[in-house]
Write an enzyme that holds these catalytic residues in place. Structure first.
Site, PDB file in Angstrom:
ATOM      1  N   GLU A 201      58.929  51.978  38.220  1.00 17.89           N
ATOM      2  CA  GLU A 201      57.500  51.843  37.940  1.00 17.89           C
ATOM      3  C   GLU A 201      57.210  52.014  36.450  1.00 17.89           C
ATOM      4  OE1 GLU A 201      54.678  52.254  41.324  1.00 17.89           O
ATOM      5  OE2 GLU A 201      54.576  54.236  40.425  1.00 17.89           O
TER       6      GLU A 201
ATOM      7  N   GLU B 186      58.201  48.863  34.922  1.00 18.21           N
ATOM      8  CA  GLU B 186      57.252  47.797  35.263  1.00 18.21           C
ATOM      9  C   GLU B 186      55.992  47.915  34.413  1.00 18.21           C
ATOM     10  OE1 GLU B 186      55.986  47.673  39.373  1.00 18.21           O
ATOM     11  OE2 GLU B 186      54.815  45.841  39.047  1.00 18.21           O
TER      12      GLU B 186
ATOM     13  N   CYS C 240      52.671  53.735  46.277  1.00 17.09           N
ATOM     14  CA  CYS C 240      53.443  54.663  47.106  1.00 17.09           C
ATOM     15  C   CYS C 240      52.731  54.988  48.402  1.00 17.09           C
ATOM     16  CB  CYS C 240      53.692  55.963  46.362  1.00 17.09           C
ATOM     17  SG  CYS C 240      54.707  55.707  44.932  1.00 17.09           S
TER      18      CYS C 240
ATOM     19  N   SER D 250      51.416  47.471  41.765  1.00 15.40           N
ATOM     20  CA  SER D 250      52.817  47.519  41.358  1.00 15.40           C
ATOM     21  C   SER D 250      53.654  46.937  42.494  1.00 15.40           C
ATOM     22  CB  SER D 250      53.218  48.974  41.108  1.00 15.40           C
ATOM     23  OG  SER D 250      54.619  49.101  41.220  1.00 15.40           O
TER      24      SER D 250
ATOM     25  N   LYS E 154      52.830  55.561  57.063  1.00 11.40           N
ATOM     26  CA  LYS E 154      54.231  55.149  56.886  1.00 11.40           C
ATOM     27  C   LYS E 154      54.766  54.486  58.150  1.00 11.40           C
ATOM     28  CE  LYS E 154      55.016  56.772  52.705  1.00 11.40           C
ATOM     29  NZ  LYS E 154      55.252  55.837  51.608  1.00 11.40           N
TER      30      LYS E 154
ATOM     31  N   GLU F 123      53.872  51.093  57.510  1.00  6.12           N
ATOM     32  CA  GLU F 123      54.655  50.521  56.407  1.00  6.12           C
ATOM     33  C   GLU F 123      56.039  50.086  56.869  1.00  6.12           C
ATOM     34  OE1 GLU F 123      54.888  52.934  52.799  1.00  6.12           O
ATOM     35  OE2 GLU F 123      56.881  52.148  52.397  1.00  6.12           O
TER      36      GLU F 123
ATOM     37  N   CYS G 169      49.848  63.509  49.252  1.00  8.25           N
ATOM     38  CA  CYS G 169      50.652  63.605  50.478  1.00  8.25           C
ATOM     39  C   CYS G 169      50.655  65.005  51.085  1.00  8.25           C
ATOM     40  CB  CYS G 169      52.088  63.192  50.195  1.00  8.25           C
ATOM     41  SG  CYS G 169      52.181  61.546  49.507  1.00  8.25           S
TER      42      CYS G 169
END
Ligand SMILES: Cc1cc2nc3c(=O)[nH]c(=O)nc-3n(C[C@H](O)[C@H](O)[C@H](O)COP(=O)(O)O)c2cc1C
Ligand code: SF4
Ligand code: SF4
Ligand code: SF4
Ligand code: SF4
Ligand code: FES
Lengths: 598, 156, 389
Positions: free
Chosen positions: A283, A286, A310, A330, A369, A372, A527
């Site tokens: 990242e 990037e 994330c 991203s 998640k 995901e 989180c």
């Protein structure tokens, strides 16, 4: 100065600020009034009426959560009239409710059940209404299950989705006896704008909203001799798991957690923090590549600010609400999905295991998640990169199922190859952590020196819940190849909760955003406040977990991701350069999926 | 373009793109079709910056905003006490026989829907009913027969 | 015990006492704010929507609030079964309502007024809009900075509850709010708002025209003046009557009953269902049975079970559904009387239901759930056999 109000609660004289509710005043003096629709994180609804109290010279019983104190008020929280009303109210709720506690996930953690117990409910006073209700269960989402037969219509989920996330995927619908909580046109939740953040689950007092469980699938994999089961654990799990075993919020249980995972029979126990380090590097690079493309090459197709990805609920939300702004995201996968892809490629090659036999499990603080890992984009290894995602809570259930005495376990440490992490990887668990870690990395690349903060701790970024935190970093003394950044000030911001993401994206969409780099986390505090964490959720717990993360970081010798030897190894040995070739293929998504807002 | 998109945009222009406009906009669409489709609610949500669930949740709260298909003429017979006492059952039976539908249903030609409603403020002249927004009171089976016949005879 | 005022028909609401319908407005606009409040207070006028809050005090509270914006709202949701007087007022003498609203705006400083008209009255919206337009024009001519708008409801009895009504005007589900704060402090859009019933505004106009002291000469010490009664059910002469307050139910039934009256719902379905044996002792007014004016008469051919069942069905459908006691309580009451009637529950279950209705009365969030108790207790206490056999 606020006016002081004097009142009496249960014969105690109390003085509180004007505007305090009766409930808050009572709590301050150690008097516990039961509640149900009330939640510290949310605005007041006053609809369950469980918190009613008796007020002198008043015919009705005011709801203490919704009634401000008044001078001279005399309150009785435990009169016969109050107890009688409360008991009836609980009995009424139960008459509409599928109270099948032994077969319910919330058994022993349920606020309704607790009320039934406290109010000494011993019989069914009222007629069972369940059969008239046509209750259904929505199991179609890979992340969330809604069992409408357990919903008590407190609207906490509705308020959560509206106030914390600004999404309003859920609403009360119809009226009177038909009033229910539902989605747009009563569609399955996986087909509407829901981000799958799961915050509604975390705020639901009953078993109506839960995560989609995969415990049985994981046991099957563990017990299958043909399978090699690899598990990764996210940074914020280790500061919360202990709560499930009676430890204080904020207790760090990394060693016991790893030991427990081994005892459960996982073949390999690795650390998501390792891929968090990898995310930092990818990242950071990037970001620099985008800055260069924009500032030097004047490439208009490159979008700034770049926004982190994330948090899967954030990504899905963005795909729904800002499907025309996806270029800002991203392309880095989340640490979990990087790990998943590597577990079936890098790891499989190193240990010469047939990737088809590898089952990759992730223990996450998160419910999104579970969405995901089921995305079609997450199959770079040629397989489903991450097979199953379990929440912190599900891991606790497995440990209890296996009869492991968690608190007496001897510490164990992660396996190697993908088990070493820097402090930067750990702080991913907190809102602002990704940004801080990526900045440390980028600064080092550009200037060749550590970012000028004591102990590398960019404390201005340790933002708290629900805030948009901004900061600027100026590059001075850049290396020759980065000289175009000399004197450039990079504006960064991070925010948690999607209501804040909306504000930031709205500015980006209008072209008024001044940022270059933005981190977004969907859950309150990041989180550590994820929807898969031990319940109930509240600010005190989240704060304790957050502090534990920063304490934990200080104990890790390696502070920067690029100093992590396993990271150095994986680039040298396998990935090549950041953003290039294999790294590109395995660690970045090919693109995003625009979704309908309606 | 979606069927009612132009109408909805016009209504949003007229009332403003804000939450307080939700009821007038919903009503504007319901005026035209007697009910709201999924597409209508979606368009309204987009124009007023509300989520689909918010629009759906609000619409379903109100008895006169229907999210299931309704006929061109919605007949609503009052079932509350004063009309009930004045034999609203006879009136309903007559309508059901004429239209060959039960209460809650819509005729096959989509011309009529028969529903009950709660007190509509004609208690002194019960039984009473609404056909769309037009009230009819002092009903008898004969009288209601004539009224429905008139509606049936009007060309679409 | 008050012997009761004899049945005395009054004609203040529907009759005009001026040549030009704007004459009321012209006279009132010459009065000072203090005079207006003083007259209303002296008149003893209590809200005609059912809750009976003194109108003068309400206007005064709102006037005392400092705020950049205030509103006047006329509650024309008239949803209480058995009530139909507000419709008649708006059809026949809308200018009296509009004048009352303007008087209120003068006192409070509100610049906008709204009439929340129930959907069932949509048929008259165009005519009412014409009256409003005409009136707004006159206000403009008189350089009065106040404008009136009509807002149409969409079918929900609970939206007659003032805070639910504001929610509805704001484009939301009509779910009653927590109180305090009350509307005079935080009403429509969170701003100080006076909300009054249609009849309250019309009556205010007449009080300000005749003088508060004169108005207070009618009625009793507690229930001043006259009010409109909507009379339906078993009566040969259903309709709307303006009567002096304070008569006994006995006299009322003598006049309006069919000679065989066994019970009267005073105040519609959310009022008490008074049995014959209590007619003599029951005064219609705040000292006895308060009412928004709905009077439904039942003769001895009527089944109290069927009546109560009809009421409870109304409540379980029209509850907003947000709060536990009301949403579930209404369903339980209906199911409960069905079960007793069918013999599935013991007759003593009626006592449980009576207790339930009492709990609803003290714990429900708004007046709807709180008042379900009234007909339930009346029926259980006075017509028990009818509910069992
Ligand atoms: C469920 C419920 C329904 C109500 N419906 C009406 C109504 O239709 N019209 C009305 O004027 N007041 C109604 N009210 C009373 C209003 O809340 C409010 O008290 C009234 O509009 C105030 O005006 P007033 O003081 O002039 O009576 C209702 C109250 C409740 C609890
Ligand atoms: S939600 Fe609570 S009360 Fe209901 S079945 Fe589950 S544990 Fe029992
Ligand atoms: S998971 Fe998140 S976005 Fe979905 S309904 Fe729940 S709170 Fe809303
Ligand atoms: S789903 Fe849970 S949070 Fe939502 S209303 Fe039902 S019980 Fe409350
Ligand atoms: S009492 Fe009934 S109508 Fe009032 S808030 Fe509660 S559920 Fe809604
Ligand atoms: S906790 Fe107060 S009403 Fe629900």
């Amino acid at each position: 100065m606020k006016k002081i109000i004097n009142l009496t609660i249960d014969d105690q004289k109390i003085a509180v600020d004007e505007g305090t509710t009766i409930l808050e005043a009572a709590r301050k003096s150690g008097i516990k009034i039961p509640t149900l629709c009330y939640h510290d994180d949310l605005c007041i609804a006053g609809n369950c009426r469980i918190c009613v109290v008796e007020q002198e010279n008043m015919r009705t019983l005011p709801a203490s959560c919704a009634t401000p104190v008044a001078e001279g008020m005399v309150i009785n929280t435990n009169s016969t009239k109050v107890r009688n009303a409360r008991k009836f109210l609980v009995e009424l709720l139960l008459s509409e409710h599928n109270a099948d506690c032994t077969a319910c996930v919330k058994n022993k953690h349920c606020e309704l059940q607790t009320l039934a117990e406290q109010n000494h409910i011993r019989e069914h006073t009222f007629i069972d209404l369940k059969d008239d209700k046509n209750y259904t269960i929505d199991k179609l989402s890979p992340a969330i299950i809604i069992d409408y037969s357990k919903c008590i219509r407190c609207q906490r989920c509705v308020r959560t989705c509206e106030e914390i996330q600004s999404i309003s995927a859920l609403s009360a619908a119809y009226k009177g006896k038909d009033m229910k909580i539902t989605t747009f046109f009563e569609k399955p939740i996986n087909t509407v704008v829901c981000s799958t953040c799961g915050q509604c689950v975390a705020h639901c007092p009953t078993g109506a909203l839960t995560e989609h469980f995969y415990i049985d699938e994981v046991w099957d994999a563990i017990n299958d001799p043909d399978k090699h089961v690899v598990v990764q654990t996210a940074p914020s799990v280790r500061v919360a798991l202990g709560e499930e075993f009676g430890l204080k919020p904020g207790t760090i249980v990394t060693g016991k957690m790893v030991a427990a995972l081994r005892r459960l029979g996982f073949d390999e126990v690795e650390d998501t923090d390792f891929t968090a380090d990898l995310t930092v590097i990818e990242e950071g690079n990037e970001l620099l590549r985008r800055l260069k493309a924009k500032l030097v090459d004047k490439d208009e197709s490159v979008k700034l600010p770049m926004v982190t990805t994330c948090s899967p609920a954030w990504v899905k939300y963005c795909e729904h609400a800002f499907s025309d702004q996806l270029g800002h995201l991203s392309t880095c996968k989340s640490p979990m999905s990087m790990f998943g892809a590597l577990s079936k490629t890098y790891y499989a090659e190193k240990f010469k295991i047939d990737p088809a036999k590898i089952v990759s499990i992730a223990i996450m603080p998160c419910i999104a998640k579970k969405f995901e890992n089921n995305r079609p984009e997450m199959r770079a290894s040629g397989y489903k990169d991450t097979d199953y995602v379990l929440t912190t809570r599900e891991l606790a259930i497995m440990i209890k199922q296996a009869g492991i005495d968690f608190n007496s376990l001897k510490d164990s440490s992660f396996d190697s190859l993908m088990g070493v992490a820097s402090g930067a990887g750990l702080i991913f668990g907190n809102s602002g952590g990704v940004m801080e870690a990526a900045l440390r990395c980028a600064y080092m690349i550009v200037v060749g020196k550590d970012i000028p903060f004591e102990d590398l701790s960019i404390t201005p970024l340790h933002g708290s819940e629900g805030e948009i935190v901004e900061m600027s970093v100026k590059f001075t003394g850049t290396k020759p190849e980065w000289s175009f950044l000399e004197g450039v000030t990079v504006n960064v911001a991070h925010a948690n909760m999607l209501s804040n993401a909306y504000k930031i994206m709205d500015e980006i969409k209008n072209g008024t955003s001044k940022y270059h780099f933005v981190e977004i986390m969907s859950c309150p505090g990041g989180c550590i406040g994820g929807a898969g964490q031990p319940l109930p959720t509240n600010k005190a717990k989240r704060t304790a977990r957050k502090e534990a993360i920063y304490t934990g970081e200080k104990m890790i010798e390696i502070r920067k991701s690029q100093d992590n030897p396993e990271i150095i190894n994986i680039y040298d040995d396998y990935l090549g350069k950041p953003l290039e070739e294999k790294a590109h293929k395995l660690l970045h998504v090919p693109g995003f999926t625009p979704r309908k807002r309606y | 373009m979606a069927t009612n998109e132009i109408l909805i945009k016009e209504l949003a222009d007229q009332y403003g793109r804000k939450r307080t406009s939700l009821l007038p906009v919903l009503q504007g669409v319901a005026d035209k079709n007697n009910f709201l489709t999924e597409e209508d609610l979606t368009t309204i949500g987009r124009e007023l910056h509300l989520s689909g669930a918010q629009v759906f949740g609000t619409a379903t709260f109100y008895s006169f905003l229907n999210v299931v298909p309704r006929g061109k003429y919605v007949i609503r017979v009052c079932k509350t006490i004063s009309c009930d006492m004045k034999n609203k059952d006879d009136v309903v039976r007559e309508i059901e026989n004429m239209l060959k539908i039960k209460t809650g249903e819509t005729t096959e030609d989509k011309k009529f829907t028969l529903l009950y409603t709660n007190c509509m403020g004609w208690c002194d002249k019960g039984p009473s009913m609404l056909i769309n927004e037009m009230p009819y009171s002092d009903l008898t089976p004969d009288k209601v027969h004539g009224i429905i016949k008139q509606y049936s005879d009007t060309a679409d | 015990m008050n012997d009761g005022i004899k049945i005395n028909r009054i004609d203040s609401i529907f009759k005009d006492y001026v040549d030009n319908k704007f004459d009321y407005l012209k006279k009132i606009m010459t009065m000072s704010n203090e005079e207006i409040i003083k007259n209303l207070t002296e008149s003893g006028l209590k809200g005609r929507g059912g809750a009976g809050f003194p109108t003068g005090s309400k206007w005064k509270f709102a006037a005392e609030q400092s705020s950049d914006e205030k509103f006047v709202v006329c509650n024309a949701d008239e949803g209480e079964p058995g009530t139909f007087k507000d419709k008649e007022i708006l059809l026949k003498v809308p200018h009296k309502v509009l004048t009352g609203m303007t008087a209120c705006s003068k006192v409070t400083g509100a610049k906008k007024g709204y009439i929340y008209l129930r959907w069932e009255y949509k048929f008259m919206k165009n005519d009412l809009q014409k009256s409003v337009d005409e009136f707004n024009e006159e206000l403009e001519k008189m350089k009065i900075d106040f404008k009136i708008y009509i807002v149409l409801g969409a079918g929900a009895y609970v939206c007659g509850e003032e805070s639910a009504l504001f929610d509805s005007m704001e484009g939301m589900r009509g779910e009653p709010r927590n109180k305090p704060p009350f509307p005079t402090e935080s009403g429509f859009m969170g701003k100080p708002t006076v909300i009054n019933n249609v009849e309250t505004f019309a009556t205010s106009t007449m009080i300000l025209s005749f003088g508060g002291v004169n108005y207070a000469k009618l009625g009793t010490d507690v229930s001043h003046g006259s009010k409109l009664f909507s009379i339906s059910g078993d009566t040969a002469i259903p309709g709307i009557y303006e009567l002096e307050l304070g008569m006994t139910l006995h006299d009322f039934v003598e006049k309006f009953g069919d000679g065989d009256t066994k019970a009267v719902s005073v105040g519609g379905v959310s009022g008490a269902l008074v049995p014959r044996k209590k007619f003599k002792d029951t005064i219609i007014g705040w000292e006895g049975v308060p009412t928004g004016g709905a009077m439904i008469l039942f003769n001895s051919t009527r089944s109290i079970y069927r009546i109560l069942h009809n009421y409870l069905e109304f409540f379980e459908e029209e509850s907003c559904g947000q709060c536990t006691p009301c949403r579930i309580g209404c369903q339980q009451l209906k199911k409960g009387i069905e079960a007793v009637k069918k013999g599935e529950e013991d007759p003593s279950y009626l006592d449980t239901l009576a207790s339930l209705s009492k709990v609803m009365n003290v714990s429900a969030k708004c007046g709807l759930g709180q008042s379900v108790m009234n007909p339930v207790l009346s029926a259980v206490n006075n017509f028990r056999e009818e509910l069992i056999y």
